[in-house]
Design an enzyme around this catalytic site. Structure first.
Site, short mmCIF file in Angstrom:
data_model
loop_
_atom_site.label_atom_id
_atom_site.label_comp_id
_atom_site.label_asym_id
_atom_site.label_seq_id
_atom_site.Cartn_x
_atom_site.Cartn_y
_atom_site.Cartn_z
CG ASP A 1 73.19 24.81 -43.72
OD1 ASP A 1 74.24 24.78 -44.38
OD2 ASP A 1 72.32 25.68 -43.87
CD GLU B 1 78.09 25.73 -43.43
OE1 GLU B 1 79.15 26.41 -43.44
OE2 GLU B 1 76.99 26.21 -43.14
CG ASP C 1 74.77 27.10 -50.81
OD1 ASP C 1 73.67 27.04 -51.39
OD2 ASP C 1 74.87 27.09 -49.57
#
Length: 499
Positions: free
Chosen positions: A294, A341, A394
């Site tokens: 992430d 990501e 998200d």
């Protein structure tokens, strides 16, 4: 790392069906693996597995290496004889659609504690071996959580100064004083690992790989920062972050995002040859087969905000040692099964770091239709070494996104797929993802089921109501199964289609 063309589903275990108010590692998890097998999938992507704190976010955990006790299956404990069948007869009336954490946590912890008491009488050799093997993180974590309970959940910076600063005499005193509470935390981790590794083995034996998720930063109120403050930008006097992580002002926020996590003391970490990172990654790779990193861009340069700031406006970009870090990790652990990501505004330097190590990047179809043919998220602009998603945890669900999309975005999608009915927009997007040249394709389960915004997993910036969505097993019906399997086979992503 070279990946075979494959597809899979994004689903966190908390979303699985269960009569105990939250998904767990019991029979429903095995049933979900069976569904993946039946639909010819090869990947199960999850969110971080760590123990969550306030807000229940798996991206703000009390440890970068521990597992979440709430995922432990009570039925499995009963099968082991650690709970009586009678203990599981009377269950509160939990929602089948949302995790009601305020009801789930006290009910489940009471039963987990009861199982621990029974387990402590036997304390098998396997438990002692686990504690020894995982001592490098388990000792600090168990003491941290025991201290947190003893301090009514207060952050470690508000504990007695001697234990907050880990003075040796205070550590010895509290280890003795909290021996039973420390054992309890060790049992939670032992049982979580026992159940998780059994589930992972079941998946792997059926050619299902698990993609985990590793947040770049750790929570300030965590065992990691308390035990190793030298690895983080923490003020030695106040014990608060002297430099905080976030992102600068942009189109979405004129004040940026101030996350509050301490940034890393990269100078100290480099001096130790990234020892803490090596242990973190090695532990993560024992839990999962591949790791999504992430906020990958933070390994090239990160937005650093000074202590005392209330917004992210007055930060600055600071270069990070991503190349030496990943070189060191590769040297010790071998070629890395990482996914990057790389969403948002990404610089050529970030792309160069990603490509130097061959990490696949991410493409999100919901971002593809707001501009012209040069949009990098359109499938024909996607290279092979990417993971393409309809959306992520998200994002809104695809059905929810389409209902809120402007006329231009809707028309672009319609033109692209040759017409789409609103009730089948999720299948149009799934077909686009699976047909893409991208080697890997992931579909959130909410999109496979065609659910609306009520099934959204997370809304960034919203403090309450996230991480709660759950599904009913009946939703995975033969029609959904047949259609997903057919598309998976059609676009060459099925198990055994490639040598």
């Amino acid at each position: 790392m070279a990946f075979t063309r494959a597809s899979g589903i994004l689903l966190h275990p908390t979303s699985l069906p269960s009569r105990y108010g939250i998904g767990d590692l019991g029979q429903a998890a095995y049933g979900f693996v069976d569904f993946l097998v039946e639909t010819k999938q090869q990947l199960w992507q999850i969110l971080p597995l760590g123990p969550t704190g306030h807000g229940n976010s798996p991206y703000m955990c009390y440890s970068a290496m521990a597992g979440n006790p709430l995922l432990i299956s009570l039925d499995e404990l009963a099968e082991q004889g650690l709970l009586e069948k009678a203990d599981l007869v009377e269950v509160p009336e939990f929602s089948a659609e949302r995790v009601e954490y305020h009801k789930v946590i006290p009910h489940k912890l009471e039963l987990l504690k009861k199982a621990a008491q029974k387990f402590q009488v036997k304390e098998p050799q396997e438990f002692q071996e686990f504690c020894q093997a995982q001592a490098f993180w388990l000792e600090d974590y168990s003491l941290f959580m025991a201290l947190k309970d003893a301090n009514q959940g207060a952050s470690w910076t508000d504990w007695d100064r001697a234990i907050a600063k880990r003075e040796p005499e205070a550590l010895d005193l509290w280890r003795t004083k909290l021996a039973d509470a420390i054992f309890l935390q060790k049992f939670f981790q032992f049982e979580f690992c026992r159940q998780w590794f059994a589930l992972k083995a079941y998946a792997n034996e059926r050619q299902i790989q698990i993609i985990g998720d590793m947040p770049i930063y750790v929570a300030h109120d965590s065992a990691d920062v308390w035990a190793f403050p030298e690895n983080f930008m923490v003020d030695p006097e106040t014990l608060l972050p002297s430099q905080m992580a976030g992102v600068p002002p942009d189109y979405f926020s004129e004040t940026g995002q101030l996350w509050g996590n301490p940034t890393y003391n990269w100078e100290e970490l480099e001096e130790t040859q990234f020892d803490w990172w090596l242990k973190r990654i090695k532990t993560s790779l024992s839990y999962v087969d591949q790791i999504r990193i992430d906020h990958f861009r933070g390994f090239e340069s990160y937005w650093a905000v000074p202590e005392g700031e209330e917004t992210a406006m007055n930060g600055q970009w600071v270069e990070a040692p991503g190349v030496p870090l990943f070189e060191r990790v590769e040297e010790v652990l071998g070629k890395l099964p990482f996914l990057a990501e790389d969403l948002g505004i990404i610089t050529p330097e970030v792309e160069a770091l990603r490509d130097k190590f061959g990490f696949p990047g991410m493409k999100i179809l919901q971002f593809a239709f707001g501009s012209d043919h040069r949009n990098p998220y359109l499938p024909f602009n996607c290279d092979r070494n990417f993971v393409i998603y309809t959306g992520t945890h998200d994002n809104d669900t695809t059905v929810g996104w389409y209902s809120k999309a402007n006329d231009y975005e809707k028309q672009r999608l319609i033109d692209f797929v040759g017409g789409v009915a609103p009730e089948s927009v999720h299948w149009a997007m799934i077909r686009l993802a699976l047909s893409s040249v991208a080697t890997l394709s992931i579909v959130p389960l909410q999109d496979l089921l065609g659910l609306g915004s009520e099934a959204r997993m997370n809304t960034p910036g919203l403090a309450e109501g996230n991480w709660e969505w759950r599904f009913d097993a009946a939703m995975l019906n033969p029609t959904v199964c047949h259609q997903f399997r057919t598309l998976t086979e059609l676009y060459g992503r099925a198990t055994h289609q490639w040598p």
